[in-house]
Design a protein around this motif. Structure first.
Motif, PDB file in Angstrom:
ATOM      1  N   LEU A  32       0.804  -1.221   0.000  1.00 38.59           N
ATOM      2  CA  LEU A  32       0.000   0.000   0.000  1.00 38.59           C
ATOM      3  C   LEU A  32       0.839   1.274   0.000  1.00 38.59           C
ATOM      4  CD1 LEU A  32      -2.866  -1.019   2.458  1.00 38.59           C
ATOM      5  CD2 LEU A  32      -2.938  -0.892  -0.035  1.00 38.59           C
ATOM      6  N   GLY A  33       2.106   1.154   0.296  1.00 44.51           N
ATOM      7  CA  GLY A  33       2.973   2.329   0.300  1.00 44.51           C
ATOM      8  C   GLY A  33       3.940   2.285  -0.864  1.00 44.51           C
ATOM      9  N   LEU A  34       3.929   3.318  -1.683  1.00 49.28           N
ATOM     10  CA  LEU A  34       4.805   3.370  -2.850  1.00 49.28           C
ATOM     11  C   LEU A  34       6.272   3.257  -2.435  1.00 49.28           C
ATOM     12  CD1 LEU A  34       5.074   3.741  -5.901  1.00 49.28           C
ATOM     13  CD2 LEU A  34       5.121   6.217  -5.506  1.00 49.28           C
ATOM     14  N   ASP A  35       6.626   3.892  -1.319  1.00 50.93           N
ATOM     15  CA  ASP A  35       8.014   3.829  -0.869  1.00 50.93           C
ATOM     16  C   ASP A  35       8.432   2.407  -0.526  1.00 50.93           C
ATOM     17  OD1 ASP A  35       6.282   3.805   1.321  1.00 50.93           O
ATOM     18  OD2 ASP A  35       7.334   5.377   2.427  1.00 50.93           O
ATOM     19  N   HIS A  36       7.551   1.643   0.102  1.00 53.64           N
ATOM     20  CA  HIS A  36       7.866   0.248   0.432  1.00 53.64           C
ATOM     21  C   HIS A  36       7.997  -0.585  -0.844  1.00 53.64           C
ATOM     22  CE1 HIS A  36       7.367   0.902   4.676  1.00 53.64           C
ATOM     23  NE2 HIS A  36       6.116   1.301   4.525  1.00 53.64           N
ATOM     24  N   LEU A  37       7.040  -0.432  -1.737  1.00 51.40           N
ATOM     25  CA  LEU A  37       7.081  -1.183  -2.999  1.00 51.40           C
ATOM     26  C   LEU A  37       8.365  -0.917  -3.772  1.00 51.40           C
ATOM     27  CD1 LEU A  37       3.467  -0.844  -4.452  1.00 51.40           C
ATOM     28  CD2 LEU A  37       4.692  -2.968  -4.067  1.00 51.40           C
ATOM     29  N   LEU A  38       8.680   0.357  -3.934  1.00 50.66           N
ATOM     30  CA  LEU A  38       9.851   0.717  -4.723  1.00 50.66           C
ATOM     31  C   LEU A  38      11.148   0.212  -4.090  1.00 50.66           C
ATOM     32  CD1 LEU A  38       8.995   4.377  -5.823  1.00 50.66           C
ATOM     33  CD2 LEU A  38       8.893   2.285  -7.203  1.00 50.66           C
ATOM     34  N   ALA A  39      11.282   0.369  -2.774  1.00 52.61           N
ATOM     35  CA  ALA A  39      12.519  -0.049  -2.109  1.00 52.61           C
ATOM     36  C   ALA A  39      12.722  -1.555  -2.208  1.00 52.61           C
ATOM     37  CB  ALA A  39      12.510   0.387  -0.650  1.00 52.61           C
ATOM     38  N   MET A  40      11.693  -2.322  -1.918  1.00 54.71           N
ATOM     39  CA  MET A  40      11.839  -3.783  -1.930  1.00 54.71           C
ATOM     40  C   MET A  40      12.082  -4.307  -3.343  1.00 54.71           C
ATOM     41  SD  MET A  40       8.905  -4.608   0.812  1.00 54.71           S
ATOM     42  CE  MET A  40       8.849  -3.624   2.296  1.00 54.71           C
ATOM     43  N   ALA A  41      11.362  -3.754  -4.313  1.00 52.74           N
ATOM     44  CA  ALA A  41      11.575  -4.170  -5.700  1.00 52.74           C
ATOM     45  C   ALA A  41      12.966  -3.751  -6.171  1.00 52.74           C
ATOM     46  CB  ALA A  41      10.497  -3.574  -6.605  1.00 52.74           C
ATOM     47  N   ALA A  42      13.400  -2.558  -5.777  1.00 50.39           N
ATOM     48  CA  ALA A  42      14.722  -2.069  -6.190  1.00 50.39           C
ATOM     49  C   ALA A  42      15.835  -2.930  -5.610  1.00 50.39           C
ATOM     50  CB  ALA A  42      14.904  -0.612  -5.760  1.00 50.39           C
ATOM     51  N   ILE A  43      15.691  -3.352  -4.369  1.00 47.42           N
ATOM     52  CA  ILE A  43      16.718  -4.202  -3.765  1.00 47.42           C
ATOM     53  C   ILE A  43      16.798  -5.539  -4.499  1.00 47.42           C
ATOM     54  CG2 ILE A  43      17.268  -5.535  -1.680  1.00 47.42           C
ATOM     55  CD1 ILE A  43      16.340  -2.979  -0.122  1.00 47.42           C
ATOM     56  N   GLY A  44      15.652  -6.106  -4.846  1.00 47.61           N
ATOM     57  CA  GLY A  44      15.653  -7.333  -5.639  1.00 47.61           C
ATOM     58  C   GLY A  44      16.305  -7.118  -6.993  1.00 47.61           C
ATOM     59  N   PHE A  45      15.963  -6.012  -7.641  1.00 45.96           N
ATOM     60  CA  PHE A  45      16.514  -5.662  -8.955  1.00 45.96           C
ATOM     61  C   PHE A  45      18.034  -5.527  -8.866  1.00 45.96           C
ATOM     62  CE2 PHE A  45      17.560  -3.104 -12.578  1.00 45.96           C
ATOM     63  CZ  PHE A  45      16.553  -3.263 -13.507  1.00 45.96           C
ATOM     64  N   TRP A  46      18.511  -4.784  -7.864  1.00 46.52           N
ATOM     65  CA  TRP A  46      19.935  -4.544  -7.688  1.00 46.52           C
ATOM     66  C   TRP A  46      20.695  -5.837  -7.391  1.00 46.52           C
ATOM     67  CZ3 TRP A  46      22.434  -5.184  -2.885  1.00 46.52           C
ATOM     68  CH2 TRP A  46      23.775  -4.796  -2.857  1.00 46.52           C
ATOM     69  N   SER A  47      20.085  -6.724  -6.628  1.00 45.69           N
ATOM     70  CA  SER A  47      20.784  -7.939  -6.185  1.00 45.69           C
ATOM     71  C   SER A  47      21.202  -8.847  -7.331  1.00 45.69           C
ATOM     72  CB  SER A  47      19.922  -8.727  -5.195  1.00 45.69           C
ATOM     73  OG  SER A  47      18.839  -9.375  -5.839  1.00 45.69           O
ATOM     74  N   VAL A  48      20.549  -8.740  -8.468  1.00 48.33           N
ATOM     75  CA  VAL A  48      20.843  -9.613  -9.611  1.00 48.33           C
ATOM     76  C   VAL A  48      22.276  -9.436 -10.105  1.00 48.33           C
ATOM     77  CG1 VAL A  48      20.246 -10.010 -12.044  1.00 48.33           C
ATOM     78  CG2 VAL A  48      18.452  -9.776 -10.343  1.00 48.33           C
ATOM     79  N   ARG A  49      22.811  -8.244 -10.028  1.00 48.31           N
ATOM     80  CA  ARG A  49      24.167  -7.963 -10.535  1.00 48.31           C
ATOM     81  C   ARG A  49      25.251  -8.193  -9.478  1.00 48.31           C
ATOM     82  NH1 ARG A  49      24.492  -5.517 -15.491  1.00 48.31           N
ATOM     83  NH2 ARG A  49      22.521  -4.769 -16.310  1.00 48.31           N
ATOM     84  N   GLN A  50      24.868  -8.664  -8.313  1.00 48.95           N
ATOM     85  CA  GLN A  50      25.831  -8.869  -7.226  1.00 48.95           C
ATOM     86  C   GLN A  50      26.437 -10.266  -7.313  1.00 48.95           C
ATOM     87  OE1 GLN A  50      26.503  -5.968  -5.463  1.00 48.95           O
ATOM     88  NE2 GLN A  50      25.120  -5.350  -7.110  1.00 48.95           N
ATOM     89  N   SER A  51      27.398 -10.527  -6.447  1.00 48.06           N
ATOM     90  CA  SER A  51      28.004 -11.860  -6.403  1.00 48.06           C
ATOM     91  C   SER A  51      26.909 -12.889  -6.102  1.00 48.06           C
ATOM     92  CB  SER A  51      29.071 -11.920  -5.301  1.00 48.06           C
ATOM     93  OG  SER A  51      28.447 -11.851  -4.023  1.00 48.06           O
ATOM     94  N   ASN A  52      27.172 -14.139  -6.430  1.00 50.02           N
ATOM     95  CA  ASN A  52      26.170 -15.186  -6.161  1.00 50.02           C
ATOM     96  C   ASN A  52      25.807 -15.244  -4.681  1.00 50.02           C
ATOM     97  OD1 ASN A  52      25.683 -16.066  -8.757  1.00 50.02           O
ATOM     98  ND2 ASN A  52      27.333 -17.567  -8.709  1.00 50.02           N
ATOM     99  N   LEU A  53      26.807 -15.078  -3.818  1.00 48.84           N
ATOM    100  CA  LEU A  53      26.537 -15.108  -2.383  1.00 48.84           C
ATOM    101  C   LEU A  53      25.586 -13.989  -1.986  1.00 48.84           C
ATOM    102  CD1 LEU A  53      27.004 -16.241   0.442  1.00 48.84           C
ATOM    103  CD2 LEU A  53      29.082 -14.842   0.581  1.00 48.84           C
TER     104      LEU A  53
END
Length: 191
Positions: A40-61
């Motif tokens: 229900l909060g745009l800030d929560h949606l954006l942050a959680m989705a962004a962290i998932g998005f960002w994590s793809v380019r990180q090390s496997n660990l």
């Protein structure tokens, strides 16, 4: 269908169905309230989705540990709120998480797992505190916790799915998504 595709489809459907049920305020009952709160909060949606998005380019660990860092931070933050403790700057921390996650995506930044894990956990601490502080009266703690944990994981996995799709595209698309998220974070901080 691959397991990952099935998981992403389930997460997307969960996110879409919960958003479709959303009305103003929280629904009655602990599980449903917890499930809807992150959506229900745009800030929560954006942050959680962004962290998932960002994590793809990180090390496997880091990529594999991101869901644990997200849930760990959320639960710790909620526990602080339920324990009656104070956490200064909650809204600032939440909007800052959107801004910084956007910058990390836009710059294609790769962080060591320890640094990335602490950053993700700290961001989610603020989000979890807000979720815990806003638990509706009469909601059972376990049901509410289960609801917002499931929603948080679903949003993070949808973000990861979008990030995976962007890996196959020109990196300018990822940079553009990051730029938009950073601008959204700056707007939320100024609002």
């Amino acid at each position: 269908m691959k397991f990952t595709a099935k998981l992403l489809t389930a997460a997307a459907l969960l996110t879409a169905s919960a958003t479709a049920m959303a009305h103003s305020g929280h629904a009655e009952g602990g599980f449903t309230s917890g499930l809807l709160h992150p959506m229900l909060g745009l800030d929560h949606l954006l942050a959680m989705a962004a962290i998932g998005f960002w994590s793809v380019r990180q090390s496997n660990l880091m990529k594999n540990a991101t869901p644990a860092f997200v849930i760990g931070g959320m639960i710790l933050g909620a526990t602080l709120a339920w324990g009656g403790l104070s956490l200064p700057g909650v809204e600032t921390g939440i909007t800052f998480s959107v801004l910084v996650a956007g910058i990390l995506i836009a710059t294609l930044a790769k962080l060591p797992t320890a640094v990335g894990g602490i950053l993700v956990g700290a961001f989610m601490l603020f989000h979890g505190f807000a979720h815990g502080a806003e638990m509706p009266a009469g909601a059972t703690l376990a049901a509410y916790l289960a609801g917002f944990s499931i929603a948080t994981l679903a949003i993070t996995l949808v973000g990861r799915g979008l990030g995976s799709l962007m890996l196959k595209a020109d990196s300018r698309f990822s940079r553009g998504v990051g730029g938009v998220l950073a601008v959204a974070g700056a707007y939320l901080a100024a609002a």
